[in-house]
Design a protein around this motif. Sequence first.
Motif, short mmCIF file in Angstrom:
data_model
loop_
_atom_site.label_atom_id
_atom_site.label_comp_id
_atom_site.label_asym_id
_atom_site.label_seq_id
_atom_site.Cartn_x
_atom_site.Cartn_y
_atom_site.Cartn_z
N TRP A 171 83.23 -20.62 -17.68
CA TRP A 171 82.36 -20.29 -16.55
C TRP A 171 83.07 -20.58 -15.22
O TRP A 171 82.98 -19.79 -14.28
CB TRP A 171 81.06 -21.08 -16.66
N ARG A 172 83.80 -21.68 -15.15
CA ARG A 172 84.55 -21.98 -13.93
C ARG A 172 85.62 -20.94 -13.67
O ARG A 172 85.87 -20.56 -12.51
CB ARG A 172 85.16 -23.39 -14.02
N VAL A 173 86.26 -20.46 -14.73
CA VAL A 173 87.28 -19.41 -14.58
C VAL A 173 86.64 -18.12 -14.07
O VAL A 173 87.17 -17.45 -13.17
CB VAL A 173 88.01 -19.17 -15.91
N GLN A 183 83.82 -17.80 -12.38
CA GLN A 183 83.37 -18.00 -11.00
C GLN A 183 84.52 -17.93 -10.01
O GLN A 183 84.36 -17.43 -8.89
CB GLN A 183 82.68 -19.36 -10.88
N ALA A 184 85.69 -18.43 -10.44
CA ALA A 184 86.83 -18.47 -9.52
C ALA A 184 87.30 -17.08 -9.13
O ALA A 184 87.99 -16.91 -8.11
CB ALA A 184 87.98 -19.24 -10.17
N GLU A 192 81.68 -24.15 -20.51
CA GLU A 192 81.71 -24.66 -19.15
C GLU A 192 83.03 -24.35 -18.46
O GLU A 192 83.07 -23.96 -17.29
CB GLU A 192 81.44 -26.17 -19.15
N ALA A 193 84.13 -24.53 -19.20
CA ALA A 193 85.44 -24.25 -18.63
C ALA A 193 85.61 -22.76 -18.33
O ALA A 193 86.16 -22.38 -17.29
CB ALA A 193 86.53 -24.73 -19.57
N PRO A 243 90.37 -20.50 -20.01
CA PRO A 243 90.84 -21.77 -19.46
C PRO A 243 92.24 -22.06 -20.00
O PRO A 243 92.48 -21.91 -21.20
CB PRO A 243 89.81 -22.78 -19.97
N ALA A 302 93.38 -27.13 -18.65
CA ALA A 302 91.95 -27.30 -18.42
C ALA A 302 91.45 -28.55 -19.14
O ALA A 302 91.94 -28.88 -20.23
CB ALA A 302 91.18 -26.08 -18.92
N GLN A 330 73.81 -18.99 -17.64
CA GLN A 330 74.42 -19.09 -16.31
C GLN A 330 74.64 -17.70 -15.71
O GLN A 330 74.37 -17.47 -14.53
CB GLN A 330 75.76 -19.83 -16.39
#
Length: 259
Positions: free
Chosen positions: A122-124, A126-127, A119-120, A109, A113, A150
């Motif tokens: 995980w978003r990276v 997923q992207a 959590e941050a 992140p 961010a 996750q």
Amino acid sequence: MSPLAILTRPAGRNEALAARLRNAGWDARLWPALLLETLPAPGMGHPRPDDFDLVIFVSGNAARIYLGQVMAGSRAWPSATVAATVGPASARALLESGFFGANTTVLYPGDDAPTHDSEALWRVIQARGLLPRKVLLLRGTRGRDWLADQLRQAGTEVTVHAIYRRLPAQWEAARLDALRLWAAQGRPVTWLLTSGESIDAVIAQMARAGVPAGWPQCRYVITHPVLRQRLPLAGEGAAAMVKECMPADEAIFEAFGAA
């Protein structure tokens, strides 16, 4: 009397911040709450990065220990294996290690961010779209399982590997005497606390000193909102004595100024 700051991150993590605080007029003390103990490699050795699509380092310490043990003597990090960590500071530890070349992908992140945590990250991950098939997650013996959960729920095979453990530090008698004096004086003290384990360790040291777990004049700088519920808050308006910030020295320094 100078405002008092107690920096409790592990040894080696506090010096630059302490120097900056002292230049700003603070009495900064380096009192690590936890000791990091490197774990010996298992009989088969540590997992190798070549066997995974993604290797996640939960901290700069995880990066330092793993790279020092596994990559010593190696030419470079395998370019086909993506590395990841939870924030820019840990990413710098990877990129400056000398093992990561121009063809290595390091996910983390960014400075913009909202948080630097699982959590941050995980978003990276997923992207990027297609999730990795095999992931190695490097951490201490204790830690959150959220990110591993996750990934597993998304069909990824995850190996969680502990390479160090955190042990509560035992502060010497002079530090316990100082705690007793400051508590008796009601002196304001601003604590830097960056993990639930470090909070528990500090509370244990206060118990050893025979002082309340956070006298009313204590203030706290924390690096994740979940830590607020672990704090020994006391006194009227205690919630206002907590400042949350990102886990980077610049943000921490600014939080001390606002504490």
